[in-house]
Design a protein around this motif. Structure first.
Motif, short mmCIF file in Angstrom:
data_model
loop_
_atom_site.label_atom_id
_atom_site.label_comp_id
_atom_site.label_asym_id
_atom_site.label_seq_id
_atom_site.Cartn_x
_atom_site.Cartn_y
_atom_site.Cartn_z
N GLN A 181 -10.44 48.63 -37.43
CA GLN A 181 -9.24 49.26 -38.00
C GLN A 181 -9.13 50.71 -37.53
O GLN A 181 -8.06 51.17 -37.14
N TRP A 182 -10.23 51.42 -37.53
CA TRP A 182 -10.25 52.82 -37.07
C TRP A 182 -9.89 52.91 -35.59
O TRP A 182 -9.13 53.78 -35.18
N TYR A 183 -10.41 51.98 -34.77
CA TYR A 183 -10.12 51.98 -33.34
C TYR A 183 -8.64 51.69 -33.09
O TYR A 183 -8.01 52.31 -32.23
N LEU A 184 -8.09 50.73 -33.81
CA LEU A 184 -6.67 50.41 -33.64
C LEU A 184 -5.80 51.60 -34.03
O LEU A 184 -4.81 51.90 -33.35
N PHE A 185 -6.15 52.28 -35.12
CA PHE A 185 -5.41 53.48 -35.51
C PHE A 185 -5.49 54.53 -34.41
O PHE A 185 -4.50 55.16 -34.07
N SER A 186 -6.68 54.71 -33.85
CA SER A 186 -6.86 55.69 -32.77
C SER A 186 -5.99 55.35 -31.57
O SER A 186 -5.36 56.23 -30.97
N LEU A 187 -5.94 54.08 -31.20
CA LEU A 187 -5.11 53.66 -30.07
C LEU A 187 -3.64 53.93 -30.34
O LEU A 187 -2.92 54.44 -29.48
N LYS B 207 -13.43 56.35 -26.69
CA LYS B 207 -13.39 57.76 -26.26
C LYS B 207 -12.69 57.91 -24.92
O LYS B 207 -12.11 58.96 -24.63
N THR B 208 -12.69 56.87 -24.11
CA THR B 208 -12.01 56.90 -22.82
C THR B 208 -10.50 57.02 -22.99
O THR B 208 -9.80 57.52 -22.11
N VAL B 209 -9.99 56.59 -24.12
CA VAL B 209 -8.55 56.64 -24.37
C VAL B 209 -8.07 58.09 -24.52
O VAL B 209 -6.90 58.38 -24.26
N ILE B 210 -8.94 59.01 -24.89
CA ILE B 210 -8.54 60.41 -25.08
C ILE B 210 -7.98 61.00 -23.78
O ILE B 210 -6.83 61.46 -23.77
N PRO B 211 -8.73 61.00 -22.67
CA PRO B 211 -8.13 61.55 -21.45
C PRO B 211 -6.95 60.72 -20.94
O PRO B 211 -5.99 61.28 -20.40
N LEU B 212 -6.99 59.41 -21.13
CA LEU B 212 -5.87 58.58 -20.72
C LEU B 212 -4.60 58.98 -21.47
O LEU B 212 -3.53 59.13 -20.87
N ALA B 213 -4.71 59.18 -22.77
CA ALA B 213 -3.55 59.59 -23.58
C ALA B 213 -3.04 60.95 -23.14
O ALA B 213 -1.82 61.16 -23.07
N LEU B 214 -3.92 61.87 -22.84
CA LEU B 214 -3.50 63.19 -22.38
C LEU B 214 -2.77 63.12 -21.04
O LEU B 214 -1.76 63.80 -20.84
N LEU B 215 -3.25 62.26 -20.14
CA LEU B 215 -2.56 62.08 -18.86
C LEU B 215 -1.17 61.49 -19.06
O LEU B 215 -0.21 61.89 -18.40
N LEU B 216 -1.04 60.54 -20.00
CA LEU B 216 0.27 59.95 -20.29
C LEU B 216 1.22 60.99 -20.87
O LEU B 216 2.41 61.01 -20.51
N VAL B 217 0.73 61.84 -21.76
CA VAL B 217 1.58 62.88 -22.34
C VAL B 217 1.98 63.89 -21.26
O VAL B 217 3.15 64.32 -21.21
N MET B 218 1.05 64.24 -20.39
CA MET B 218 1.38 65.17 -19.30
C MET B 218 2.44 64.55 -18.38
O MET B 218 3.39 65.23 -17.99
N ALA B 219 2.27 63.28 -18.05
CA ALA B 219 3.27 62.61 -17.20
C ALA B 219 4.63 62.58 -17.88
O ALA B 219 5.66 62.84 -17.25
N GLN B 220 4.64 62.30 -19.18
CA GLN B 220 5.91 62.28 -19.91
C GLN B 220 6.50 63.68 -19.98
O GLN B 220 7.71 63.85 -19.94
N GLY B 221 5.66 64.70 -20.07
CA GLY B 221 6.14 66.08 -20.03
C GLY B 221 6.79 66.41 -18.70
O GLY B 221 7.83 67.08 -18.65
N VAL B 222 6.21 65.92 -17.61
CA VAL B 222 6.81 66.12 -16.28
C VAL B 222 8.15 65.40 -16.21
O VAL B 222 9.13 65.95 -15.69
N ALA B 223 8.23 64.19 -16.74
CA ALA B 223 9.50 63.45 -16.75
C ALA B 223 10.55 64.21 -17.56
O ALA B 223 11.72 64.29 -17.17
N LEU B 224 10.13 64.80 -18.66
CA LEU B 224 11.05 65.59 -19.49
C LEU B 224 11.57 66.79 -18.70
O LEU B 224 12.77 67.07 -18.72
#
Length: 187
Positions: free
Chosen positions: A59-65, A144-161
């Motif tokens: 449950q905690w992992y799903l929330f984190s994702l 824990k690997t999802v942390i940098p992946l999520a940051l890269l996705l947010v950065m990419a979305q920021g570039v798109a913005l």
């Protein structure tokens, strides 16, 4: 500018697909949470040990994702928390300038800094194949690997913005994902 806008649309499509996946992960999280609550309740009265650390951590992992991967989707549709004292009163060009400056001065540097700081954290977790300290728990290094992946996705979305807002400043007609009619529908 059209080539840049195509890149922005590709980033949007990626985050839209992830957003659709997150709908299902949210449903799974609620299901696991309901199971955990029911299992604890039944254990109190029947003595059956249906719940375990695995289900609680799941449950905690799903929330984190949902939280981490949903950040880029939320940014795409401008559904994040914003203090709109003046923003909504500005012209489309004025809002574009605010979004560009906010993204360049705050969002991208913050994501870059946290990404840079998270790499050793994640690398160490993989090096030792970090597991849960609780018996029967899940391994920690994949989540824990999802942390940098999520940051890269947010950065990419920021570039798109930024690309879309620069197009607005240059006078291009841009389909804005924040237009509620363009949002992907479920079902």
């Amino acid at each position: 500018m059209d080539r840049w806008l195509r890149w922005a649309r590709r980033i949007d499509r990626l985050n839209d697909r992830l957003g659709r996946l997150l709908y299902w992960l949210t449903l799974a999280m609620v299901g696991v949470g309901a199971f955990n609550a029911l299992a604890r309740y039944l254990a109190k009265y029947t003595g059956l040990g249906l719940s375990s650390n695995l289900w609680i951590e799941m449950q905690w992992y799903l929330f984190s994702l949902v939280f981490l991967l949903g950040a880029a989707y939320t940014l795409e549709y401008d559904d994040h928390v914003r203090v709109d004292v003046l923003y909504n009163r500005l012209s489309r060009r004025g809002r574009a300038w605010i979004d560009i400056l906010g993204t360049v001065c705050f969002l991208l540097p913050f994501c870059g800094l946290v990404l840079w700081m998270s790499i050793p954290f994640v690398s160490n977790s993989w090096a030792i194949l970090e597991g849960s300290p609780d018996p029967g728990g899940l391994p920690r290094y994949p989540i824990k690997t999802v942390i940098p992946l999520a940051l890269l996705l947010v950065m990419a979305q920021g570039v798109a913005l930024i690309i879309r807002k620069v197009a607005v400043l240059r006078g291009h007609e841009v389909t804005d994902p924040t237009d509620r009619e363009s949002r992907p529908r479920m079902g």
